[in-house]
Design a protein around this motif. Structure first.
Motif, PDB file in Angstrom:
ATOM      1  N   GLN A 158       0.838  -1.193   0.000  1.00 24.60           N
ATOM      2  CA  GLN A 158       0.000   0.000   0.000  1.00 24.60           C
ATOM      3  C   GLN A 158       0.872   1.240   0.000  1.00 24.60           C
ATOM      4  O   GLN A 158       1.837   1.338   0.768  1.00 24.60           O
ATOM      5  N   GLN A 159       0.541   2.179  -0.867  1.00 29.13           N
ATOM      6  CA  GLN A 159       1.295   3.429  -0.893  1.00 29.13           C
ATOM      7  C   GLN A 159       1.001   4.215   0.378  1.00 29.13           C
ATOM      8  O   GLN A 159      -0.145   4.333   0.804  1.00 29.13           O
ATOM      9  N   ILE A 160       2.054   4.739   0.999  1.00 29.89           N
ATOM     10  CA  ILE A 160       1.890   5.534   2.219  1.00 29.89           C
ATOM     11  C   ILE A 160       2.374   6.952   1.960  1.00 29.89           C
ATOM     12  O   ILE A 160       3.319   7.181   1.217  1.00 29.89           O
ATOM     13  N   ASP A 161       1.693   7.900   2.573  1.00 31.25           N
ATOM     14  CA  ASP A 161       2.022   9.304   2.373  1.00 31.25           C
ATOM     15  C   ASP A 161       1.782  10.047   3.675  1.00 31.25           C
ATOM     16  O   ASP A 161       1.214   9.502   4.625  1.00 31.25           O
ATOM     17  N   THR A 162       2.213  11.289   3.729  1.00 27.44           N
ATOM     18  CA  THR A 162       2.042  12.102   4.928  1.00 27.44           C
ATOM     19  C   THR A 162       1.960  13.569   4.542  1.00 27.44           C
ATOM     20  O   THR A 162       2.523  13.988   3.523  1.00 27.44           O
ATOM     21  N   ALA A 163       1.245  14.325   5.370  1.00 30.36           N
ATOM     22  CA  ALA A 163       1.178  15.777   5.169  1.00 30.36           C
ATOM     23  C   ALA A 163       2.333  16.476   5.872  1.00 30.36           C
ATOM     24  O   ALA A 163       2.546  17.680   5.692  1.00 30.36           O
ATOM     25  N   MET A 164       3.096  15.732   6.648  1.00 28.80           N
ATOM     26  CA  MET A 164       4.185  16.322   7.425  1.00 28.80           C
ATOM     27  C   MET A 164       5.420  16.564   6.562  1.00 28.80           C
ATOM     28  O   MET A 164       5.566  16.005   5.473  1.00 28.80           O
ATOM     29  N   GLU A 165       6.308  17.424   7.067  1.00 28.15           N
ATOM     30  CA  GLU A 165       7.589  17.705   6.428  1.00 28.15           C
ATOM     31  C   GLU A 165       8.699  17.377   7.421  1.00 28.15           C
ATOM     32  O   GLU A 165       8.449  17.077   8.594  1.00 28.15           O
ATOM     33  N   TRP A 166       9.957  17.446   6.952  1.00 28.48           N
ATOM     34  CA  TRP A 166      11.082  17.120   7.837  1.00 28.48           C
ATOM     35  C   TRP A 166      11.094  17.989   9.092  1.00 28.48           C
ATOM     36  O   TRP A 166      11.412  17.520  10.180  1.00 28.48           O
ATOM     37  N   GLU A 167      10.722  19.268   8.935  1.00 27.09           N
ATOM     38  CA  GLU A 167      10.775  20.163  10.099  1.00 27.09           C
ATOM     39  C   GLU A 167       9.712  19.837  11.132  1.00 27.09           C
ATOM     40  O   GLU A 167       9.759  20.345  12.265  1.00 27.09           O
ATOM     41  N   GLY A 176      10.447  12.824  -4.373  1.00 27.55           N
ATOM     42  CA  GLY A 176       9.549  12.636  -5.502  1.00 27.55           C
ATOM     43  C   GLY A 176       9.318  11.196  -5.882  1.00 27.55           C
ATOM     44  O   GLY A 176       9.061  10.874  -7.047  1.00 27.55           O
ATOM     45  N   ARG A 177       9.391  10.293  -4.893  1.00 28.03           N
ATOM     46  CA  ARG A 177       9.172   8.873  -5.155  1.00 28.03           C
ATOM     47  C   ARG A 177       8.032   8.338  -4.304  1.00 28.03           C
ATOM     48  O   ARG A 177       7.784   8.830  -3.215  1.00 28.03           O
ATOM     49  N   SER A 199      10.375  -2.790  -9.984  1.00 25.82           N
ATOM     50  CA  SER A 199      11.748  -2.686 -10.469  1.00 25.82           C
ATOM     51  C   SER A 199      11.988  -1.497 -11.392  1.00 25.82           C
ATOM     52  O   SER A 199      13.069  -0.912 -11.379  1.00 25.82           O
ATOM     53  N   ASP A 200      10.998  -1.122 -12.195  1.00 31.83           N
ATOM     54  CA  ASP A 200      11.195  -0.031 -13.160  1.00 31.83           C
ATOM     55  C   ASP A 200      10.497   1.259 -12.733  1.00 31.83           C
ATOM     56  O   ASP A 200      10.370   2.181 -13.525  1.00 31.83           O
ATOM     57  N   GLN A 201      10.060   1.331 -11.479  1.00 37.36           N
ATOM     58  CA  GLN A 201       9.204   2.438 -11.071  1.00 37.36           C
ATOM     59  C   GLN A 201       9.863   3.455 -10.140  1.00 37.36           C
ATOM     60  O   GLN A 201       9.251   4.443  -9.769  1.00 37.36           O
ATOM     61  N   ASN A 202      11.102   3.220  -9.724  1.00 36.81           N
ATOM     62  CA  ASN A 202      11.770   4.112  -8.764  1.00 36.81           C
ATOM     63  C   ASN A 202      11.001   4.231  -7.453  1.00 36.81           C
ATOM     64  O   ASN A 202      10.973   5.287  -6.821  1.00 36.81           O
ATOM     65  N   TRP A 203      10.349   3.141  -7.066  1.00 32.70           N
ATOM     66  CA  TRP A 203       9.623   3.143  -5.804  1.00 32.70           C
ATOM     67  C   TRP A 203      10.555   2.832  -4.644  1.00 32.70           C
ATOM     68  O   TRP A 203      11.630   2.244  -4.811  1.00 32.70           O
ATOM     69  N   PRO A 255      16.940  -2.609  -8.087  1.00 32.78           N
ATOM     70  CA  PRO A 255      17.646  -1.376  -8.433  1.00 32.78           C
ATOM     71  C   PRO A 255      17.198  -0.144  -7.654  1.00 32.78           C
ATOM     72  O   PRO A 255      17.806   0.913  -7.770  1.00 32.78           O
ATOM     73  N   GLY A 256      16.141  -0.270  -6.864  1.00 34.90           N
ATOM     74  CA  GLY A 256      15.641   0.872  -6.099  1.00 34.90           C
ATOM     75  C   GLY A 256      16.070   0.827  -4.651  1.00 34.90           C
ATOM     76  O   GLY A 256      17.054   0.185  -4.283  1.00 34.90           O
ATOM     77  N   VAL A 257      15.307   1.521  -3.799  1.00 36.24           N
ATOM     78  CA  VAL A 257      15.617   1.599  -2.371  1.00 36.24           C
ATOM     79  C   VAL A 257      14.693   0.659  -1.600  1.00 36.24           C
ATOM     80  O   VAL A 257      13.472   0.686  -1.784  1.00 36.24           O
ATOM     81  N   VAL A 258      15.281  -0.174  -0.764  1.00 33.72           N
ATOM     82  CA  VAL A 258      14.534  -1.063   0.126  1.00 33.72           C
ATOM     83  C   VAL A 258      14.860  -0.679   1.563  1.00 33.72           C
ATOM     84  O   VAL A 258      16.034  -0.582   1.932  1.00 33.72           O
ATOM     85  N   ILE A 259      13.815  -0.449   2.367  1.00 32.17           N
ATOM     86  CA  ILE A 259      13.996  -0.130   3.784  1.00 32.17           C
ATOM     87  C   ILE A 259      13.288  -1.201   4.599  1.00 32.17           C
ATOM     88  O   ILE A 259      12.095  -1.455   4.407  1.00 32.17           O
ATOM     89  N   LEU A 260      14.028  -1.846   5.483  1.00 41.03           N
ATOM     90  CA  LEU A 260      13.454  -2.815   6.398  1.00 41.03           C
ATOM     91  C   LEU A 260      13.422  -2.199   7.794  1.00 41.03           C
ATOM     92  O   LEU A 260      14.373  -1.519   8.190  1.00 41.03           O
ATOM     93  N   ALA A 261      12.332  -2.398   8.510  1.00 45.76           N
ATOM     94  CA  ALA A 261      12.212  -1.838   9.856  1.00 45.76           C
ATOM     95  C   ALA A 261      11.912  -2.960  10.840  1.00 45.76           C
ATOM     96  O   ALA A 261      11.157  -3.886  10.539  1.00 45.76           O
TER      97      ALA A 261
END
Length: 451
Positions: free
Chosen positions: A192-201, A264-265, A295-299, A339-345
């Motif tokens: 599932q795509q996740i998003d947020t209204a927050m910023e780094w600050e 922008g990903r 793989s080809d989506q820069n996700w 080829p993209g970024v994988v983050i495991l938590a």
């Protein structure tokens, strides 16, 4: 304009397919011109065309047979009448020609191509190419591996080529628009795509954590330059792998989301409950689906509570142990090749297999916030319409109660609901302490207040 070009290119592919089918029919029925080969019909020239389909043809160096397979599978969606010639009846048998293959569904009046349909076209002049058809529709084919095409399964007693030749919906969307649309959090795409209204600050993180995160965002910005222009692809594996570990509520998921937002990903959170299967081979298949689509989506792929799937491997004393080890080995390989970024938590780094550690470029510890960080978190949380009573000593609250950023946001939610019900915006000390007590209770901790 871009979509118009993409559609025009695909329609030219359909025109070419129509010409191929007509020539194959002429050859099959020994009509005038039957000696001509369909392979002599010029393919649409895509060398200078800028659209998703043309880009893919060039990138994968697809030959005439691969393009035929894609065009044939695309026809029912784009130009179904192109396949109507396959409805030609065998006058002697008063039935359709077996050689043409094909299916007709109750909900669709048109001809649906099968593996036999592709085989008929490819082998009309050269029967020995049947082996090439098998390769094209086999697991080693890039079109199958990348999920562009699939051959529907048939009953065990039926020929393999009887299965419908299917074009992936997401790849068809990509050919038309450059976007691959997924049905999120489903068996076909367990993420599932996740998003947020927050910023780094808006968040508070340790300085060392921020420095390590800068390495990830720098890779996303400059990785292509390093790999392609600098030639580091000879020494470095593709992509970037990071492990976030620390207690719940310390910002691991939010951080992964912000990395995607600010670069922008898209960030997709993997639903492990839809991936893990007790059936041998199913977990690998589910994981493969995600990596193939991404793989080809820069996700950015984010595996939360990753130790549930990628924890320490056993000694393989049983069939179940060997199955789990097989899943782990498969995942290691797919992560390394992605080829993209994988983050495991994970909450506990100790739960993770040591073999993983060697494959991470970053291992980032999200610690419990310090007193100063908790003070900043409390300030940010209650900086809007909902605010704390001026009599509340926020320094004392921050020092006395060890809470994560996530827990503080939960306290904000509770307090906001309390004050809005009494048509107010100011939170009292008692309401604040009640909210804190609720968070302590979740973790089976006892709240001891000096106030």
């Amino acid at each position: 304009m871009g979509n118009n070009i993409a559609l025009s290119v695909l329609r030219h592919e359909m025109d070419w397919l129509s010409a191929v089918i007509k020539q194959c029919m002429i050859s099959y029925f020994l009509q005038e011109g039957h000696e001509k080969q369909w392979t002599a019909i010029p393919l649409p020239d895509l060398s200078l065309v800028d659209c998703p389909y043309a880009d893919l043809v060039r990138k994968w160096e697809l030959d005439i047979y691969s393009r035929l397979a894609i065009a044939l599978s695309m026809a029912p969606h784009l130009c179904p009448h192109t396949l109507d010639l396959f409805f030609t009846k065998n006058q002697l048998q008063d039935r359709s020609f077996t050689e043409f293959g094909g299916l007709v569904a109750k909900e669709h009046n048109g001809f649906l191509p099968t593996g036999n349909t592709l085989c008929f076209l490819m082998t009309i002049h050269r029967p020995e190419l049947r082996y090439l058809v098998m390769d094209l529709l086999g697991n080693g084919s890039i079109l199958i591996k990348e999920g562009v095409l699939s051959l529907a399964e048939t009953a065990p007693n039926l020929p393999w080529f009887n299965g419908q030749l299917i074009l992936s919906r997401s790849w068809f969307d990509y050919f038309l628009s450059g976007e691959r649309q997924m049905e999120q959090n489903s068996a076909s795409f367990p993420a599932q795509q996740i998003d947020t209204a927050m910023e780094w600050e808006d968040i508070v993180l340790d300085r060392l954590v921020l420095e390590q995160l800068n390495e990830i965002t720098s890779w996303l910005k400059y990785g292509d330059i390093l790999m392609k222009d600098w030639g580091l692809n000879k020494q470095l594996k593709p992509g970037y792998r990071a492990l976030f570990y620390g207690p719940p509520g310390t910002g691991k998921t939010l951080t992964a989301t912000l990395i995607g937002k600010t670069t922008g990903r898209r960030t997709y959170k993997i639903d492990l409950s839809l991936i893990v299967s007790k059936y041998i081979g199913e977990t690998e298949k589910n994981l493969s689906r995600i990596f193939d689509l991404a793989s080809d989506q820069n996700w950015i792929l984010f595996f939360d509570e990753a130790d549930a799937l990628f924890g320490k491997r056993s000694t393989a004393d049983s069939a179940n142990d060997r199955h789990a080890n097989q899943q782990t080995a498969y995942l290691l390989q797919r992560i390394e090749d992605f080829p993209g970024v994988v983050i495991l938590a994970t909450n506990l780094k100790a739960n993770m297999d040591e073999a993983f550690a060697r494959r991470f470029q970053s291992i980032i510890h999200f610690t419990m916030p310090s007193t100063e960080e908790r003070y900043a978190l409390w300030q940010k949380a209650f900086s809007g319409i909902c605010r704390l009573d001026e009599k509340i000593d926020l320094n004392a609250i921050a020092e006395e109660y060890q809470l994560t950023g996530g827990a503080i946001i939960n306290v904000l939610r509770f307090c906001a609901l309390e004050v809005v019900r009494r048509n107010d915006t100011v939170v009292s000390l008692q309401e604040l302490l009640t909210g804190i007590k609720r968070e302590f209770k979740k973790e089976n901790r006892t709240l001891i207040s000096s106030g």
